[in-house]
Enzyme design. Structure first.
Site: not given
Ligand code: ADP
Ligand code: ZN
Length: 196
Positions: A21, A89-90
């Site tokens: 997230g 981001d990233e």
């Molecule tokens: P990040 O930037 O950390 O990769 P994002 O903000 O793009 O994360 O996405 C978070 C969303 O991903 C969560 O709100 C949920 O809907 C989804 N999601 C998919 N797989 C998972 C997981 N294994 N654990 C938690 N959230 C997940």
């Protein structure tokens, strides 16, 4: 409660594994800054071409316009002199003096919010993240949910066998995993790609 600094800049870090997230949290904070009528600019490395070129998009499809840049120099060139809040981001994908750049921005009174992976697929510190974590005023470490067992997950497990650190992730190449499932996965199915 977080005390909000006044008349100074600062650095916030949002870190954690994939799917934890980070992008959603970055978007939430930057939207609130926009609602407060602050001058906001959002950047991401153009290596991250998973979704739109001109938006941050979370895994759950939350979106916010952003500028994709190929390098820190390009980011500098795109920076507005009026900017008050800078989101990146990233951030682990940026090479070069990205920490120094963010410190310079914070020193000049801007709020800087960076989001990125703190660990790579081996569980090693990723790029400039350790330095960000030591210079930042505020740190948020998020966890995802382990897709194997449902525990909180702090690692990104790579399903594909590819030894390069930067393999831009899509949901089918990585899984969020807890400590135990991360270790079990590599020792049972893929022992050569993981060293501890
Ligand atoms: P990040 O930037 O950390 O990769 P994002 O903000 O793009 O994360 O996405 C978070 C969303 O991903 C969560 O709100 C949920 O809907 C989804 N999601 C998919 N797989 C998972 C997981 N294994 N654990 C938690 N959230 C997940
Ligand atoms: Zn697990």
């Amino acid at each position: 409660m977080i005390l909000q600094p006044r008349d100074v800049g600062w650095i916030e870090v949002i870190c954690g594994p994939m799917f934890s997230g980070k992008t959603e949290e970055l978007i939430r904070r930057l939207k609130r800054a926009s609602y407060a009528r602050q001058n906001v600019q959002i950047f991401k490395p153009d290596i991250d071409d998973r979704y739109e070129a001109d938006s941050l998009v979370s895994h759950s499809q939350v979106m916010l316009p952003s500028v994709a840049v190929a390098s820190l120099e390009e980011l500098r060139r795109a920076l507005s002199p009026q900017v008050e809040v800078i989101g990146i981001d990233e951030v682990q994908f940026f090479t070069g003096p990205v920490v120094e750049f963010c410190e310079e921005m914070a020193d000049s009174g801007r709020r800087v919010v960076v989001a990125g992976l703190d660990q790579d697929y081996k569980g090693e510190p990723f790029g400039s993240m350790p330095r960000f974590l030591s210079v930042a005023e505020y740190i948020t470490k998020l966890m995802a949910i382990c897709v194997r067992c449902g525990n909180p997950a702090h690692r990104s497990y790579r399903l594909a066998e590819d030894p390069q650190q930067v393999l831009v992730g899509t949901a089918d190449q990585y899984e969020a995993r807890c400590r135990r499932c991360f270790r079990t996965g590599y020792s049972s199915s893929n022992p050569s790609s993981h060293t501890t």
